[in-house]
Design a protein around this motif. Structure first.
Motif, PDB file in Angstrom:
ATOM      1  N   ARG A   1       0.875  -1.160   0.000  1.00  0.00           N
ATOM      2  CA  ARG A   1       0.000   0.000   0.000  1.00  0.00           C
ATOM      3  C   ARG A   1       0.914   1.212   0.000  1.00  0.00           C
ATOM      4  O   ARG A   1       1.944   1.203   0.668  1.00  0.00           O
ATOM      5  CB  ARG A   1      -0.898   0.009   1.247  1.00  0.00           C
ATOM      6  CG  ARG A   1      -1.957  -1.080   1.211  1.00  0.00           C
ATOM      7  CD  ARG A   1      -2.574  -1.358   2.572  1.00  0.00           C
ATOM      8  NE  ARG A   1      -3.477  -2.500   2.475  1.00  0.00           N
ATOM      9  CZ  ARG A   1      -4.776  -2.411   2.211  1.00  0.00           C
ATOM     10  NH1 ARG A   1      -5.338  -1.232   2.028  1.00  0.00           N
ATOM     11  NH2 ARG A   1      -5.532  -3.483   2.125  1.00  0.00           N
ATOM     12  N   TYR A   2       0.535   2.233  -0.730  1.00  0.00           N
ATOM     13  CA  TYR A   2       1.443   3.364  -0.932  1.00  0.00           C
ATOM     14  C   TYR A   2       0.864   4.670  -0.415  1.00  0.00           C
ATOM     15  O   TYR A   2      -0.349   4.833  -0.298  1.00  0.00           O
ATOM     16  CB  TYR A   2       1.767   3.513  -2.423  1.00  0.00           C
ATOM     17  CG  TYR A   2       2.470   2.303  -3.008  1.00  0.00           C
ATOM     18  CD1 TYR A   2       3.865   2.240  -3.067  1.00  0.00           C
ATOM     19  CD2 TYR A   2       1.732   1.225  -3.497  1.00  0.00           C
ATOM     20  CE1 TYR A   2       4.515   1.134  -3.583  1.00  0.00           C
ATOM     21  CE2 TYR A   2       2.373   0.106  -4.009  1.00  0.00           C
ATOM     22  CZ  TYR A   2       3.763   0.066  -4.056  1.00  0.00           C
ATOM     23  OH  TYR A   2       4.393  -1.041  -4.562  1.00  0.00           O
ATOM     24  N   LEU A   3       1.785   5.603  -0.118  1.00  0.00           N
ATOM     25  CA  LEU A   3       1.420   6.987   0.174  1.00  0.00           C
ATOM     26  C   LEU A   3       2.072   7.849  -0.897  1.00  0.00           C
ATOM     27  O   LEU A   3       3.222   7.607  -1.276  1.00  0.00           O
ATOM     28  CB  LEU A   3       1.948   7.402   1.546  1.00  0.00           C
ATOM     29  CG  LEU A   3       1.267   6.795   2.769  1.00  0.00           C
ATOM     30  CD1 LEU A   3       2.001   7.216   4.043  1.00  0.00           C
ATOM     31  CD2 LEU A   3      -0.195   7.209   2.841  1.00  0.00           C
ATOM     32  N   TYR A   4       1.331   8.848  -1.386  1.00  0.00           N
ATOM     33  CA  TYR A   4       1.899   9.782  -2.359  1.00  0.00           C
ATOM     34  C   TYR A   4       2.263  11.055  -1.599  1.00  0.00           C
ATOM     35  O   TYR A   4       1.384  11.831  -1.207  1.00  0.00           O
ATOM     36  CB  TYR A   4       0.884  10.060  -3.466  1.00  0.00           C
ATOM     37  CG  TYR A   4       1.407  10.962  -4.564  1.00  0.00           C
ATOM     38  CD1 TYR A   4       2.299  10.484  -5.521  1.00  0.00           C
ATOM     39  CD2 TYR A   4       1.002  12.297  -4.639  1.00  0.00           C
ATOM     40  CE1 TYR A   4       2.776  11.302  -6.529  1.00  0.00           C
ATOM     41  CE2 TYR A   4       1.466  13.128  -5.649  1.00  0.00           C
ATOM     42  CZ  TYR A   4       2.355  12.624  -6.592  1.00  0.00           C
ATOM     43  OH  TYR A   4       2.823  13.434  -7.596  1.00  0.00           O
ATOM     44  N   VAL A   5       3.543  11.236  -1.329  1.00  0.00           N
ATOM     45  CA  VAL A   5       4.025  12.354  -0.508  1.00  0.00           C
ATOM     46  C   VAL A   5       5.238  12.985  -1.187  1.00  0.00           C
ATOM     47  O   VAL A   5       6.119  12.271  -1.669  1.00  0.00           O
ATOM     48  CB  VAL A   5       4.432  11.869   0.914  1.00  0.00           C
ATOM     49  CG1 VAL A   5       4.924  13.037   1.770  1.00  0.00           C
ATOM     50  CG2 VAL A   5       3.257  11.179   1.601  1.00  0.00           C
ATOM     51  N   GLY A   6       5.256  14.311  -1.229  1.00  0.00           N
ATOM     52  CA  GLY A   6       6.395  15.018  -1.823  1.00  0.00           C
ATOM     53  C   GLY A   6       6.550  14.678  -3.299  1.00  0.00           C
ATOM     54  O   GLY A   6       7.656  14.597  -3.820  1.00  0.00           O
ATOM     55  N   GLY A   7       5.397  14.460  -3.967  1.00  0.00           N
ATOM     56  CA  GLY A   7       5.433  14.215  -5.400  1.00  0.00           C
ATOM     57  C   GLY A   7       5.912  12.827  -5.793  1.00  0.00           C
ATOM     58  O   GLY A   7       6.193  12.572  -6.958  1.00  0.00           O
TER      59      GLY A   7
END
Length: 476
Positions: free
Chosen positions: A97-103
């Motif tokens: 599972r992923y987080l989209y952070v800082g592009g």
């Protein structure tokens, strides 16, 4: 004492209440009233002729806990076992599972290595947060925002990034406003029982409801399911319930039948419809809280007032289908914290957990983009005025920028789910207590079920219908 019971609202909560009531000899007449042209509420699937299935509402259901077992027991009772599509814990959709952070995309830490090492986007190892958590004393408040609770116990970074994203993914809501006591009861109860979330999870924090396992439930435990869906989409569940109600002969099923108003006649209710009235001894209201508030008689004004205070948010759900395998990573999907992009909640990579829902023929990738929620007005303006094209453009832009997919989708569908998720803000528990106390004090033959009160997940809502039914006729 045989009585007539009316269930208001044919979403999954009302259908569940009917399912349980229809098994009781104490109910002589059972009426199900749905205002819309179809049953199932937010459980809605599009099935295309080439076999593709797209979910506009909930997609995977978790089998865990008493409420998860309860749903699987119902699935088995409806004879849908052969329709179940399980996803196990060792499946890539469960592990990644992923987080989209800082592009950029960051895989969420998992396993011991992920806890001991520093894993971006976090600036220190999670084990430090865990140690802080175990050593942090109990909170003194009766309720607290999810953000405040997690900041206090695990540190602000986890609250700002991980929990912020989680609340957007589950509630489409703002963790700075949502109540930890009502939205994440296992965390609240663990702290109350053990003084720590971690210890509470390891040692348990009191017994849950007693739900005996069925064959299907045992199978889900043996095979280690993380979530499941149905071959024809989750809409198959309300369809099977509706069919059971219609064929069982016990239930009068009405759709396109909105409730215009309710009045009490001392012992029971008169339900005003567009073309007449129905009498009932008891009502189970599985309507959104605001809809029930509008229908209640003016004498019940204090109750209506409380019901109207339960806020809801609007979510735009955009299903996209791309030719070929276009994902740069594989997993369940990614969430986006509010600090990164307020309007974009997350993207689910539907083809990874449920490839069975892809079309027959060449490979495709199905994605769902979720937008808006607590930030809908601020980002997109009035839901009544926003165009589907704007939402579609915003969704495809996100897929391009987050996942690097440059080809346009070959198929898309936009659903605007107005007021679909109730928001349990601070002191929601107290409001519930007051409402149920008012109902008792005034001897109102009324039970509250559905997503506005005791949990917004599909499992919670199904269980709320069962609880309302059993409160009326006992265990069936």
């Amino acid at each position: 004492m045989q009585k007539t019971v009316a269930v208001l609202g044919g979403g999954i909560g009302g259908l569940s209440a009917c399912f349980h009531l229809s098994k009781s000899p104490q109910v002589s007449k059972l009426v199900l009233l749905e205002g819309d042209g179809r049953f199932g509420g937010w459980l809605s699937s599009t099935r295309r002729e080439d076999g593709a299935v797209f979910e506009h509402g909930p997609r995977g259901i978790r089998p865990a806990g008493a409420v998860g077992r309860n749903t699987l027991n119902m699935v088995e009772e409806l004879g849908l076992e052969s329709e179940v599509l399980p996803v196990t814990y060792d499946h890539v959709a469960s592990k990644n599972r992923y987080l989209y952070v800082g592009g950029q995309l960051h895989k969420m830490p998992s396993g011991l290595g992920g806890v001991v090492r520093t894993v971006p986007p976090f600036s220190r190892p999670l084990v430090q947060s865990v140690l802080k958590e175990i050593l942090t004393s109990r909170g003194k408040e009766e309720d607290e925002s999810v953000h405040s609770f997690v900041s206090r116990r695990l540190g602000t970074e986890l609250a700002d990034i991980a929990i912020d994203s989680l609340c957007r993914g589950v509630f489409a809501g703002d963790c700075r406003k949502l109540s930890v006591r009502s939205c994440l009861p296992p965390l609240y109860n663990a702290e109350k029982a053990r003084g720590s979330i971690i210890l509470g999870m390891l040692l348990g924090s009191g017994p849950g409801p007693d739900v005996p396992p069925s064959t299907l439930t045992k199978r889900s435990a043996q095979e280690n399911w993380a979530q499941w869906s149905l071959k024809r989409g989750l809409q198959n569940l309300p369809e099977a319930l509706e069919e059971r109600m219609r064929n069982g002969g016990r239930v009068e099923v009405h759709r396109d039948t909105p409730v215009m108003g309710l009045s009490t006649n001392g012992t029971g209710w008169e339900i005003q419809l567009e073309d007449g009235t129905i009498k009932a001894d008891h009502i189970i209201a599985a309507l959104p809280a605001k809809a029930l508030a509008s229908a209640l008689p003016s004498a019940a004004q204090p109750l209506s007032q409380q019901l109207r205070e339960i806020a809801t948010v609007t979510v735009a759900v955009v299903n996209l289908e791309y030719e070929g395998s276009v994902l740069p990573v594989t997993g369940f999907g990614h969430l986006v914290p509010s600090s990164e992009d307020r309007g974009l909640l997350g993207v689910v990579y539907d083809s990874v957990p449920f490839p069975q829902h892809n079309r027959t023929g060449g490979p495709t990738t199905r994605l769902t983009v979720m937008m808006g929620g607590a930030w809908f007005q601020e980002v997109f303006g009035n839901p009544e005025e926003v165009t589907e094209q704007l939402l579609l453009d915003r969704a495809t832009q996100a897929v391009t920028s987050h996942l690097g997919v440059t080809t346009p989708p070959i198929w898309s569908i936009v659903a605007l789910l107005k007021d679909c998720i109730p928001q349990y803000y601070l002191a929601h528990w107290k409001r519930l207590e007051n409402m149920r106390q008012y109902i008792r004090d005034h001897n109102l033959p009324l039970s509250l079920a559905g997503s506005s009160y005791d949990g917004v997940s599909v499992n919670d809502v199904i269980f709320s219908g069962r609880t309302a039914a059993e409160g009326l006729v006992g265990k069936v």
